[in-house]
Design an enzyme around this catalytic site. Structure first.
Site, PDB file in Angstrom:
ATOM      1  N   MET A  55       0.977  -1.239   0.165  1.00  0.00           N
ATOM      2  CA  MET A  55      -0.006  -0.049   0.042  1.00  0.00           C
ATOM      3  C   MET A  55       0.987   1.193  -0.152  1.00  0.00           C
ATOM      4  O   MET A  55       0.216   2.250   0.332  1.00  0.00           O
ATOM      5  CB  MET A  55      -1.108  -0.131   1.156  1.00  0.00           C
ATOM      6  CG  MET A  55      -1.742  -1.221   1.236  1.00  0.00           C
ATOM      7  SD  MET A  55      -3.357  -0.859   2.179  1.00  0.00           S
ATOM      8  CE  MET A  55      -2.582  -0.881   3.950  1.00  0.00           C
ATOM      9  N   GLU A  60      11.749  -0.091   5.149  1.00  0.00           N
ATOM     10  CA  GLU A  60      12.874  -1.237   5.143  1.00  0.00           C
ATOM     11  C   GLU A  60      12.026  -2.750   5.198  1.00  0.00           C
ATOM     12  O   GLU A  60      12.642  -3.680   4.565  1.00  0.00           O
ATOM     13  CB  GLU A  60      13.918  -1.160   6.486  1.00  0.00           C
ATOM     14  CG  GLU A  60      14.857  -0.231   6.114  1.00  0.00           C
ATOM     15  CD  GLU A  60      15.779  -0.568   5.066  1.00  0.00           C
ATOM     16  OE1 GLU A  60      16.103  -1.839   4.807  1.00  0.00           O
ATOM     17  OE2 GLU A  60      15.914   0.421   4.070  1.00  0.00           O
ATOM     18  N   HIS A  62       9.226  -3.367   3.777  1.00  0.00           N
ATOM     19  CA  HIS A  62       8.703  -3.557   2.477  1.00  0.00           C
ATOM     20  C   HIS A  62       9.963  -4.032   1.314  1.00  0.00           C
ATOM     21  O   HIS A  62       9.931  -4.833   0.572  1.00  0.00           O
ATOM     22  CB  HIS A  62       8.198  -2.373   1.751  1.00  0.00           C
ATOM     23  CG  HIS A  62       6.699  -2.054   2.354  1.00  0.00           C
ATOM     24  ND1 HIS A  62       6.867  -0.669   3.056  1.00  0.00           N
ATOM     25  CD2 HIS A  62       5.691  -2.518   2.399  1.00  0.00           C
ATOM     26  CE1 HIS A  62       5.453  -0.831   3.601  1.00  0.00           C
ATOM     27  NE2 HIS A  62       4.855  -1.590   3.011  1.00  0.00           N
ATOM     28  N   GLN A  86     -10.295  -2.905   2.026  1.00  0.00           N
ATOM     29  CA  GLN A  86      -9.610  -3.422   3.349  1.00  0.00           C
ATOM     30  C   GLN A  86      -9.703  -2.419   4.783  1.00  0.00           C
ATOM     31  O   GLN A  86      -9.309  -2.836   5.444  1.00  0.00           O
ATOM     32  CB  GLN A  86      -8.360  -4.212   3.010  1.00  0.00           C
ATOM     33  CG  GLN A  86      -7.255  -3.187   2.892  1.00  0.00           C
ATOM     34  CD  GLN A  86      -5.881  -3.961   2.539  1.00  0.00           C
ATOM     35  OE1 GLN A  86      -5.761  -4.349   1.292  1.00  0.00           O
ATOM     36  NE2 GLN A  86      -4.866  -3.881   3.537  1.00  0.00           N
ATOM     37  N   LYS A 178       5.079  -9.812   9.397  1.00  0.00           N
ATOM     38  CA  LYS A 178       4.480  -8.755  10.540  1.00  0.00           C
ATOM     39  C   LYS A 178       3.091  -8.944  10.571  1.00  0.00           C
ATOM     40  O   LYS A 178       2.226  -8.640  11.386  1.00  0.00           O
ATOM     41  CB  LYS A 178       4.982  -7.434   9.699  1.00  0.00           C
ATOM     42  CG  LYS A 178       4.109  -6.284   9.951  1.00  0.00           C
ATOM     43  CD  LYS A 178       4.578  -5.594  11.340  1.00  0.00           C
ATOM     44  CE  LYS A 178       3.873  -4.151  11.566  1.00  0.00           C
ATOM     45  NZ  LYS A 178       2.612  -4.254  11.261  1.00  0.00           N
ATOM     46  N   ASP A 179       2.325  -9.220   9.004  1.00  0.00           N
ATOM     47  CA  ASP A 179       0.866  -9.393   9.054  1.00  0.00           C
ATOM     48  C   ASP A 179       0.755 -10.990   9.164  1.00  0.00           C
ATOM     49  O   ASP A 179       0.294 -11.471   7.822  1.00  0.00           O
ATOM     50  CB  ASP A 179       0.267  -8.614   7.918  1.00  0.00           C
ATOM     51  CG  ASP A 179       0.625  -7.320   7.888  1.00  0.00           C
ATOM     52  OD1 ASP A 179      -0.320  -6.334   8.556  1.00  0.00           O
ATOM     53  OD2 ASP A 179       1.663  -6.844   7.386  1.00  0.00           O
ATOM     54  N   VAL A 204      10.835  -7.108   9.953  1.00  0.00           N
ATOM     55  CA  VAL A 204      11.994  -6.259  10.140  1.00  0.00           C
ATOM     56  C   VAL A 204      11.670  -5.274  11.067  1.00  0.00           C
ATOM     57  O   VAL A 204      10.679  -4.437  10.965  1.00  0.00           O
ATOM     58  CB  VAL A 204      12.325  -5.589   8.580  1.00  0.00           C
ATOM     59  CG1 VAL A 204      13.530  -4.775   8.659  1.00  0.00           C
ATOM     60  CG2 VAL A 204      12.357  -6.555   7.503  1.00  0.00           C
ATOM     61  N   SER A 214       4.144   1.415   7.908  1.00  0.00           N
ATOM     62  CA  SER A 214       3.981   2.613   7.070  1.00  0.00           C
ATOM     63  C   SER A 214       3.099   3.637   8.028  1.00  0.00           C
ATOM     64  O   SER A 214       3.188   4.988   8.098  1.00  0.00           O
ATOM     65  CB  SER A 214       2.996   2.501   6.031  1.00  0.00           C
ATOM     66  OG  SER A 214       3.645   1.467   5.318  1.00  0.00           O
TER      67      SER A 214
END
Ligand code: AMP
Length: 317
Positions: A55, A60, A62, A86, A178-179, A204, A214
């Site tokens: 998105m 870092e 991504h 979402q 992370k997700d 990370v 983000s």
């Protein structure tokens, strides 16, 4: 933002005779239709296509996915689309950070070949209004935790991921641990579609332990400091695991205790067997455990998670 222009980038596919002087362009495409044609050409020429859906507001975390994709595929494309389907909170959607040009510059540096974007209308051209889009059933892994806190979120994720996968036709698609719950939903989607291979990459973290997100740019300095209690709680829990604690309820108590000290507003702090997603919280001794947390720090909602019986994270504490 101007799309459809090109910027120069170092090219890892440069013919040998061109040496290091050879440069190629990062292709920036403004709509999914042109992206579909570009990807089809790559595949027709026999190149494997790696794909990183994002998105935007790249960081870092991504870039680690993109670097991994660059290492494992002939060409890599990234999508930047803040998917309204979402977001269950319109304010969250409105304040989501956006900076396409800065993102493109970062992608250029890590060797991505193509970045594309588009509008909801362009992704779903047959539909006149967003509420007419029929969302996909995201499956059983969407139940509980993020699925319960953000109704409709995973339906929106599965719907856009299917559309993106059909645009790009990747051999491999890269997602972040992370997700964690999202990665389970996407793996299920890929099983149902029969493609692509899903590669899940470690979370990370900043040197403070805070997972890159983000949304971190929306935190004040004081909130950013406070937000480190999420990862502190997770790593404290991993230490408890290494010291032999296995009881799910006791482990959860350790995590809640740490979070309460941090003063954030906890939405959930839970454990799950990473191989067997359940809606209910586990009780009794655990063989494997993923600890997952969601909390509000000021107005910003953050999530984080950690596998307790493994420690191969980037920047682990
Ligand atoms: P987003 O732009 O937030 O939709 O994220 C795009 C992809 O980057 C998702 O697969 C995320 O799980 C992944 N990602 C986000 N933050 C991190 C991080 N700190 N480490 C690794 N991957 C991440």
């Amino acid at each position: 933002m101007i799309l459809g222009t090109s910027v120069s980038t170092g090219n890892r596919h440069a013919p040998a005779h061109c040496g290091s002087l050879f440069t190629m362009t990062l292709v920036r495409l403004p709509d999914p239709e042109r992206a579909r044609r570009w990807c089809a050409e790559q595949r027709a020429d026999g190149r494997s296509v790696g794909f990183v859906p994002t998105m935007g507001a790249l960081h870092e975390g991504h870039l680690a996915l993109v670097r991994r994709a660059v290492a494992e595929n002939d060409v890599v494309c990234v999508s930047i689309f803040v998917n309204p389907l979402q977001f269950n909170d319109p304010k969250d959607l409105a304040r989501y950070p956006r900076d396409f040009d800065a993102d493109a510059a970062q992608l250029e540096r890590v060797g991505c070949e193509m970045v594309f974007s588009g509008t909801l209308q362009q992704f779903f051209p047959k539909v006149k209004q967003a509420d007419q889009i029929v969302t996909r059933d995201p499956g059983p892994c969407a139940e509980g935790l993020e699925g319960a806190s953000r109704p409709g979120h995973f339906g929106g994720v599965a719907t856009i991921c299917e559309r993106l996968f059909r645009v790009v036709g990747p051999g491999r698609a890269y997602f972040g641990e992370k997700d964690f719950q999202q990665s389970l939903v996407v793996k299920q989607l890929a099983r149902e579609l029969g493609f692509p291979e899903i590669v899940v990459c470690p979370t990370v973290r900043e040197p403070s332990g805070l997972a890159y997100s983000s949304r971190n740019v929306l935190l004040t300095d004081a909130e950013r400091q406070q937000a480190t209690c999420l990862s502190k709680a997770l790593f404290a829990l991993r230490r408890a695991w290494h010291n032999g604690k296995r009881d799910a309820i006791e482990l959860r108590t350790v995590m809640l205790h740490e979070l309460e000290h941090g003063g954030v507003q906890v939405e959930y702090a839970e454990l799950r067997d990473p191989h067997a997603w359940t809606v209910e919280s586990p009780t009794g001794p655990m063989l494997r455990a993923q600890a997952l947390v969601a909390a509000r720090v000021g107005k910003v909602r953050l999530i984080d998670n950690l596998r307790l019986d493994r420690d191969d994270d980037v920047g682990a504490q």
